[in-house]
Design a protein around this motif. Structure first.
Motif, PDB file in Angstrom:
ATOM      1  N   GLU A   1       0.835  -1.203   0.000  1.00 22.88           N
ATOM      2  CA  GLU A   1       0.000   0.000   0.000  1.00 22.88           C
ATOM      3  C   GLU A   1       0.872   1.255   0.000  1.00 22.88           C
ATOM      4  O   GLU A   1       0.581   2.221  -0.716  1.00 22.88           O
TER       5      GLU A   1
ATOM      6  N   SER B   1     -10.547  -0.120  -1.876  1.00 23.00           N
ATOM      7  CA  SER B   1     -10.383   1.292  -1.505  1.00 23.00           C
ATOM      8  C   SER B   1     -10.174   1.422  -0.002  1.00 23.00           C
ATOM      9  O   SER B   1     -10.758   0.665   0.777  1.00 23.00           O
TER      10      SER B   1
ATOM     11  N   GLN C   1      -2.850   7.625 -11.801  1.00 23.51           N
ATOM     12  CA  GLN C   1      -3.554   6.353 -11.695  1.00 23.51           C
ATOM     13  C   GLN C   1      -2.611   5.181 -11.893  1.00 23.51           C
ATOM     14  O   GLN C   1      -1.527   5.328 -12.451  1.00 23.51           O
TER      15      GLN C   1
ATOM     16  N   TYR D   1      -3.839  -2.108 -12.678  1.00 21.85           N
ATOM     17  CA  TYR D   1      -3.463  -3.215 -11.806  1.00 21.85           C
ATOM     18  C   TYR D   1      -4.217  -4.457 -12.268  1.00 21.85           C
ATOM     19  O   TYR D   1      -5.339  -4.361 -12.770  1.00 21.85           O
TER      20      TYR D   1
ATOM     21  N   ASP E   1      -5.729  -8.074 -10.964  1.00 24.44           N
ATOM     22  CA  ASP E   1      -6.076  -8.950  -9.847  1.00 24.44           C
ATOM     23  C   ASP E   1      -6.553 -10.278 -10.432  1.00 24.44           C
ATOM     24  O   ASP E   1      -7.731 -10.430 -10.759  1.00 24.44           O
TER      25      ASP E   1
ATOM     26  N   VAL F   1      -8.085  -3.557 -12.673  1.00 29.13           N
ATOM     27  CA  VAL F   1      -8.343  -2.708 -11.508  1.00 29.13           C
ATOM     28  C   VAL F   1      -7.698  -1.354 -11.763  1.00 29.13           C
ATOM     29  O   VAL F   1      -6.563  -1.275 -12.238  1.00 29.13           O
ATOM     30  N   ASN F   2      -8.439  -0.284 -11.467  1.00 34.76           N
ATOM     31  CA  ASN F   2      -7.918   1.070 -11.571  1.00 34.76           C
ATOM     32  C   ASN F   2      -7.762   1.619 -10.163  1.00 34.76           C
ATOM     33  O   ASN F   2      -8.676   1.509  -9.350  1.00 34.76           O
ATOM     34  N   ILE F   3      -6.604   2.211  -9.879  1.00 37.55           N
ATOM     35  CA  ILE F   3      -6.302   2.739  -8.552  1.00 37.55           C
ATOM     36  C   ILE F   3      -5.949   4.217  -8.685  1.00 37.55           C
ATOM     37  O   ILE F   3      -5.135   4.589  -9.537  1.00 37.55           O
TER      38      ILE F   3
ATOM     39  N   ASP G   1      -8.549   5.091  -3.990  1.00 42.29           N
ATOM     40  CA  ASP G   1      -9.800   4.620  -4.562  1.00 42.29           C
ATOM     41  C   ASP G   1      -9.477   3.539  -5.583  1.00 42.29           C
ATOM     42  O   ASP G   1      -8.681   3.753  -6.490  1.00 42.29           O
ATOM     43  N   SER G   2     -10.071   2.389  -5.406  1.00 42.83           N
ATOM     44  CA  SER G   2      -9.814   1.239  -6.260  1.00 42.83           C
ATOM     45  C   SER G   2     -11.125   0.798  -6.888  1.00 42.83           C
ATOM     46  O   SER G   2     -12.139   0.682  -6.202  1.00 42.83           O
TER      47      SER G   2
ATOM     48  N   LEU H   1     -11.778  -7.578  -4.756  1.00 44.37           N
ATOM     49  CA  LEU H   1     -10.411  -8.017  -5.019  1.00 44.37           C
ATOM     50  C   LEU H   1     -10.265  -9.458  -4.550  1.00 44.37           C
ATOM     51  O   LEU H   1     -10.839  -9.838  -3.528  1.00 44.37           O
TER      52      LEU H   1
ATOM     53  N   PHE I   1      -3.581  -5.898  -2.228  1.00 49.49           N
ATOM     54  CA  PHE I   1      -2.672  -5.368  -3.243  1.00 49.49           C
ATOM     55  C   PHE I   1      -1.283  -5.976  -3.124  1.00 49.49           C
ATOM     56  O   PHE I   1      -0.772  -6.181  -2.019  1.00 49.49           O
TER      57      PHE I   1
END
Length: 116
Positions: free
Chosen positions: A8, A44, A66, A69, A71, A76-78, A92-93, A101, A105
């Motif tokens: 993280e 998130s 951004q 990612y 999974d 996945v957008n972070i 925010d994920s 998920l 992460f």
């Protein structure tokens, strides 16, 4: 509430590093905590600094950075959100298929870090 994980912290620092906004980090991130947000398990979380009592930081804004990612094959957008004092407050994920998920992460699942 739990201490931020190494993964993280890496995500937060990676998003800060490429941001065109000067971001303030009041305390070393390895001393900070996370609180999962009510997002259906998409990952998130709120960033909580030591000695903070409140987790409502008012209106937040994106840093314009951004991460793409993966999974277990799910997109996945972070994104990182900051408060009016430019302090990181939320990750925010969003999982592309709106599912949870599969696992927390992991750095090795990052595909791309970029400005929007």
């Amino acid at each position: 509430m739990k201490l931020l994980t190494i993964d993280e912290i890496f995500i937060i620092k990676s998003l800060i590093e490429i941001s065109q906004i000067k971001i303030n980090i009041p305390v070393a991130l390895d001393k900070c905590y996370s609180i999962p947000m009510n997002d259906g398990g998409m990952g998130s979380f709120k960033i909580i600094y030591p000695e903070e009592i409140c987790s409502d930081f008012g209106e937040l804004t994106t840093t314009g950075t951004q991460i793409d990612y993966s999974d277990h094959g799910k997109y996945v957008n972070i994104a990182l959100f900051i408060d009016r004092n430019f302090i990181p407050r939320e990750i925010d994920s969003f999982v592309g298929d709106s599912s949870s998920l599969t696992e927390p992460f992991k750095i090795e699942n990052i595909k791309k870090i970029y400005l929007i």
